[in-house]
Design an enzyme around this catalytic site. Structure first.
Site, PDB file in Angstrom:
ATOM      1  N   GLY A 154      -4.067 -14.559  -2.443  1.00  0.00           N
ATOM      2  CA  GLY A 154      -5.024 -13.461  -2.343  1.00  0.00           C
ATOM      3  C   GLY A 154      -6.393 -14.064  -2.103  1.00  0.00           C
ATOM      4  O   GLY A 154      -6.524 -15.085  -1.424  1.00  0.00           O
ATOM      5  N   ARG A 155      -7.399 -13.467  -2.729  1.00  0.00           N
ATOM      6  CA  ARG A 155      -8.778 -13.928  -2.481  1.00  0.00           C
ATOM      7  C   ARG A 155      -9.023 -15.333  -3.015  1.00  0.00           C
ATOM      8  O   ARG A 155      -9.604 -16.181  -2.335  1.00  0.00           O
ATOM      9  CB  ARG A 155      -9.767 -12.951  -3.126  1.00  0.00           C
ATOM     10  CG  ARG A 155      -9.792 -11.619  -2.424  1.00  0.00           C
ATOM     11  CD  ARG A 155     -10.399 -10.556  -3.296  1.00  0.00           C
ATOM     12  NE  ARG A 155      -9.463 -10.130  -4.329  1.00  0.00           N
ATOM     13  CZ  ARG A 155      -9.208  -8.867  -4.641  1.00  0.00           C
ATOM     14  NH1 ARG A 155      -9.849  -7.905  -4.038  1.00  0.00           N
ATOM     15  NH2 ARG A 155      -8.346  -8.540  -5.582  1.00  0.00           N
ATOM     16  N   ILE A 156      -8.554 -15.617  -4.244  1.00  0.00           N
ATOM     17  CA  ILE A 156      -8.824 -16.938  -4.841  1.00  0.00           C
ATOM     18  C   ILE A 156      -7.995 -18.007  -4.124  1.00  0.00           C
ATOM     19  O   ILE A 156      -8.479 -19.083  -3.797  1.00  0.00           O
ATOM     20  CB  ILE A 156      -8.540 -16.927  -6.363  1.00  0.00           C
ATOM     21  CG1 ILE A 156      -9.385 -15.835  -7.052  1.00  0.00           C
ATOM     22  CG2 ILE A 156      -8.836 -18.292  -6.977  1.00  0.00           C
ATOM     23  CD1 ILE A 156      -9.104 -15.636  -8.532  1.00  0.00           C
ATOM     24  N   ARG A 177       3.704 -11.867  -2.329  1.00  0.00           N
ATOM     25  CA  ARG A 177       4.460 -10.622  -2.205  1.00  0.00           C
ATOM     26  C   ARG A 177       4.483 -10.163  -0.745  1.00  0.00           C
ATOM     27  O   ARG A 177       5.443  -9.620  -0.249  1.00  0.00           O
ATOM     28  CB  ARG A 177       3.828  -9.519  -3.063  1.00  0.00           C
ATOM     29  CG  ARG A 177       4.279  -9.545  -4.512  1.00  0.00           C
ATOM     30  CD  ARG A 177       3.422  -8.623  -5.312  1.00  0.00           C
ATOM     31  NE  ARG A 177       2.005  -8.921  -5.051  1.00  0.00           N
ATOM     32  CZ  ARG A 177       0.985  -8.218  -5.507  1.00  0.00           C
ATOM     33  NH1 ARG A 177       1.195  -7.165  -6.245  1.00  0.00           N
ATOM     34  NH2 ARG A 177      -0.265  -8.556  -5.245  1.00  0.00           N
ATOM     35  N   THR A 235      -4.564 -22.317 -12.475  1.00  0.00           N
ATOM     36  CA  THR A 235      -5.845 -21.748 -12.930  1.00  0.00           C
ATOM     37  C   THR A 235      -5.708 -20.237 -13.100  1.00  0.00           C
ATOM     38  O   THR A 235      -6.712 -19.540 -13.214  1.00  0.00           O
ATOM     39  CB  THR A 235      -6.974 -22.029 -11.901  1.00  0.00           C
ATOM     40  OG1 THR A 235      -6.552 -21.548 -10.620  1.00  0.00           O
ATOM     41  CG2 THR A 235      -7.326 -23.499 -11.819  1.00  0.00           C
ATOM     42  N   ARG A 237      -2.736 -18.024 -15.020  1.00  0.00           N
ATOM     43  CA  ARG A 237      -2.388 -17.652 -16.389  1.00  0.00           C
ATOM     44  C   ARG A 237      -1.359 -18.660 -16.909  1.00  0.00           C
ATOM     45  O   ARG A 237      -0.430 -19.047 -16.181  1.00  0.00           O
ATOM     46  CB  ARG A 237      -1.774 -16.247 -16.458  1.00  0.00           C
ATOM     47  CG  ARG A 237      -2.768 -15.104 -16.264  1.00  0.00           C
ATOM     48  CD  ARG A 237      -3.747 -14.965 -17.427  1.00  0.00           C
ATOM     49  NE  ARG A 237      -4.687 -13.867 -17.270  1.00  0.00           N
ATOM     50  CZ  ARG A 237      -5.913 -13.981 -16.755  1.00  0.00           C
ATOM     51  NH1 ARG A 237      -6.348 -15.160 -16.338  1.00  0.00           N
ATOM     52  NH2 ARG A 237      -6.708 -12.932 -16.671  1.00  0.00           N
ATOM     53  N   GLU A 266      -3.682 -19.879 -25.639  1.00  0.00           N
ATOM     54  CA  GLU A 266      -5.053 -20.378 -25.542  1.00  0.00           C
ATOM     55  C   GLU A 266      -5.746 -20.041 -26.861  1.00  0.00           C
ATOM     56  O   GLU A 266      -5.546 -18.943 -27.370  1.00  0.00           O
ATOM     57  CB  GLU A 266      -5.798 -19.696 -24.390  1.00  0.00           C
ATOM     58  CG  GLU A 266      -5.293 -20.181 -23.037  1.00  0.00           C
ATOM     59  CD  GLU A 266      -6.007 -19.562 -21.849  1.00  0.00           C
ATOM     60  OE1 GLU A 266      -6.989 -18.824 -22.050  1.00  0.00           O
ATOM     61  OE2 GLU A 266      -5.577 -19.806 -20.727  1.00  0.00           O
ATOM     62  N   HIS A 285     -10.103 -22.877 -19.751  1.00  0.00           N
ATOM     63  CA  HIS A 285     -10.213 -21.582 -19.048  1.00  0.00           C
ATOM     64  C   HIS A 285     -11.657 -21.306 -18.598  1.00  0.00           C
ATOM     65  O   HIS A 285     -12.280 -20.338 -19.037  1.00  0.00           O
ATOM     66  CB  HIS A 285      -9.698 -20.446 -19.952  1.00  0.00           C
ATOM     67  CG  HIS A 285      -9.276 -19.225 -19.177  1.00  0.00           C
ATOM     68  ND1 HIS A 285      -8.252 -18.394 -19.575  1.00  0.00           N
ATOM     69  CD2 HIS A 285      -9.748 -18.674 -18.027  1.00  0.00           C
ATOM     70  CE1 HIS A 285      -8.116 -17.399 -18.712  1.00  0.00           C
ATOM     71  NE2 HIS A 285      -9.018 -17.547 -17.765  1.00  0.00           N
ATOM     72  N   ILE A 286     -12.151 -22.200 -17.726  1.00  0.00           N
ATOM     73  CA  ILE A 286     -13.537 -22.073 -17.268  1.00  0.00           C
ATOM     74  C   ILE A 286     -13.639 -21.621 -15.812  1.00  0.00           C
ATOM     75  O   ILE A 286     -14.689 -21.748 -15.183  1.00  0.00           O
ATOM     76  CB  ILE A 286     -14.320 -23.403 -17.431  1.00  0.00           C
ATOM     77  CG1 ILE A 286     -13.622 -24.545 -16.653  1.00  0.00           C
ATOM     78  CG2 ILE A 286     -14.496 -23.775 -18.898  1.00  0.00           C
ATOM     79  CD1 ILE A 286     -14.543 -25.721 -16.349  1.00  0.00           C
ATOM     80  N   GLY A 287     -12.529 -21.096 -15.270  1.00  0.00           N
ATOM     81  CA  GLY A 287     -12.512 -20.720 -13.848  1.00  0.00           C
ATOM     82  C   GLY A 287     -13.731 -19.925 -13.409  1.00  0.00           C
ATOM     83  O   GLY A 287     -14.363 -20.232 -12.398  1.00  0.00           O
TER      84      GLY A 287
HETATM   85  C1  8YV Z   1     -12.302 -14.628 -17.582  1.00  0.00           C
HETATM   86  C2  8YV Z   1     -10.206 -14.600 -16.052  1.00  0.00           C
HETATM   87  O1  8YV Z   1     -13.102 -15.695 -17.976  1.00  0.00           O
HETATM   88  O2  8YV Z   1     -11.048 -13.014 -14.528  1.00  0.00           O
HETATM   89  C3  8YV Z   1     -10.062 -13.452 -15.124  1.00  0.00           C
HETATM   90  O3  8YV Z   1      -8.935 -12.952 -14.971  1.00  0.00           O
HETATM   91  O4  8YV Z   1      -9.255 -15.135 -16.492  1.00  0.00           O
HETATM   92  C4  8YV Z   1     -11.552 -15.142 -16.397  1.00  0.00           C
HETATM   93  O5  8YV Z   1     -12.423 -14.961 -15.329  1.00  0.00           O
HETATM   94  C5  8YV Z   1     -11.642 -14.134 -18.816  1.00  0.00           C
HETATM   95  O6  8YV Z   1     -10.599 -13.281 -18.577  1.00  0.00           O
HETATM   96  C6  8YV Z   1     -12.709 -13.461 -19.684  1.00  0.00           C
HETATM   97  O7  8YV Z   1     -12.738 -12.051 -19.641  1.00  0.00           O
END
Ligand code: 8YV
Length: 324
Positions: A154-156, A177, A235, A237, A266, A285-287
């Site tokens: 998708g976008r990411i 999909r 990155t 889940r 987590e 989880h710093i994405g």
């Molecule tokens: C968030 C993320 O940091 O956007 C998402 O789905 O996993 C992260 O960007 C996290 O969910 C905080 O709400």
């Protein structure tokens, strides 16, 4: 209309809510119990939900019958029972696009960190073990011309593939999909089956939306099919990979390395054996953790709430069926 915000968010989001005369409820305690959090939810009409841990399912909606809308401070919406929310006509907003660059940057960063065993080497300096030159110690591998397999384009995923192609001339294959025509046209990305993806990729990067049916989809049998030099990047889940199987695959050399920004659960425990491996890098989880992305997320989440308060359609909604 009362909006409960469960954790702090960038000021831009608060300003938007205030300018629109929305009443804000905040969490008084820093680490609230489930009950304390639920009490605030019960007082609110709308939630601005920060952090992925709160589950919004039938039991929650039964306990908080006054909740009329939820604006998630995330692109992922796996914590929400979307069917249940839609049945109750509760719109669920999310924050796509604004974090695509930041999140794909972390996937790209992890891929490079793992390929050069950065974690091992940082640790070596910090612990005073940087001693003699050794031409064969924990060598990395180069990424030029390798094949990137994107699970969920998708976008990411698109941003990640674009970077890998531009920086390392990588070939892009993907499993999704549906077909991503833009990626096929602009990046020469090739659609493959899940089996082909796992067997042909030098780097596998997950960018899909998580659903419970995909739990542990990256497991022993999949790691066994992967290339020996493969780098596994997650990155998205933590639920996508089976951690025990991943550990075994890394220790026994079935795959080459792993970079994780997400784990299950987590936070990851500091004694986790994965953290001892030289070919693994784990981030907390710093994405989306950049000023730009978090401001964008706060703005989108607040705009979703403002639109809802004016009886308008949320600009970024997960379940548009609520408006049918
Ligand atoms: C968030 C993320 O940091 O956007 C998402 O789905 O996993 C992260 O960007 C996290 O969910 C905080 O709400």
């Amino acid at each position: 209309m009362k909006v409960f915000i469960n954790k702090r968010i960038p000021q831009i989001g608060i300003d938007i809510l205030k300018e629109n005369n929305l009443e804000i409820i905040t969490q008084e305690t820093e680490h609230p119990t489930y009950q304390e959090w639920l009490e605030n939810c019960k007082k609110a009409d709308v939630l601005l939900s920060v952090g992925g841990k709160n589950k919004y399912d039938k039991a929650f909606f039964d306990a908080c019958p006054d909740i009329k809308a939820i604006a998630l401070f995330s692109v992922g919406f796996d914590q929400v029972d979307i069917a249940e929310a839609t049945k109750r006509k509760i719109p669920i907003g999310n924050t796509p696009d604004v974090l695509s660059r930041a999140t794909s940057d972390v996937a790209f960063l992890l891929m490079q960190m793992v390929s050069r065993k950065a974690n091992y080497n940082i640790e070596k300096v910090k612990s005073g073990n940087w001693k003699d030159f050794d031409a064969l110690e924990e060598l990395g591998q180069e990424l030029y011309g390798k094949t990137l397999g994107v699970f969920g384009l998708g976008r990411i995923g698109f941003e990640m593939a674009e970077k890998c192609k531009a920086a390392f001339g990588m070939n892009i294959i993907y499993h999704n999909r549906s077909h991503n025509e833009q990626a096929e046209k602009e990046l020469d990305a090739k659609y493959v089956s899940f089996d082909e993806l796992t067997q042909q990729s030098d780097i596998i990067s997950i960018h899909a939306n998580y659903t419970p049916e995909q739990a542990d989809i990256f497991n022993k049998s999949v790691f066994e099919k992967m290339k020996k030099n493969a780098i596994f990047i997650n990155t998205a889940r933590g639920g996508f990979h089976n951690e025990t199987d991943l550990l075994e695959a890394l220790k026994s050399g079935k795959i080459w390395g792993a970079g994780l920004d997400v784990t299950n659960p987590e936070p990851m425990d500091k004694t986790n054996p994965l953290l001892q491996l030289p070919n693994v890098c784990v981030l907390p989880h710093i994405g989306s953790a950049t000023i730009e992305a978090r401001n964008g997320m706060a703005k989108l989440a607040s705009e979703n709430i403002v639109a809802f308060s004016k009886d308008e359609k949320m600009p970024t909604i997960v379940n548009p069926k609520v408006y049918d």
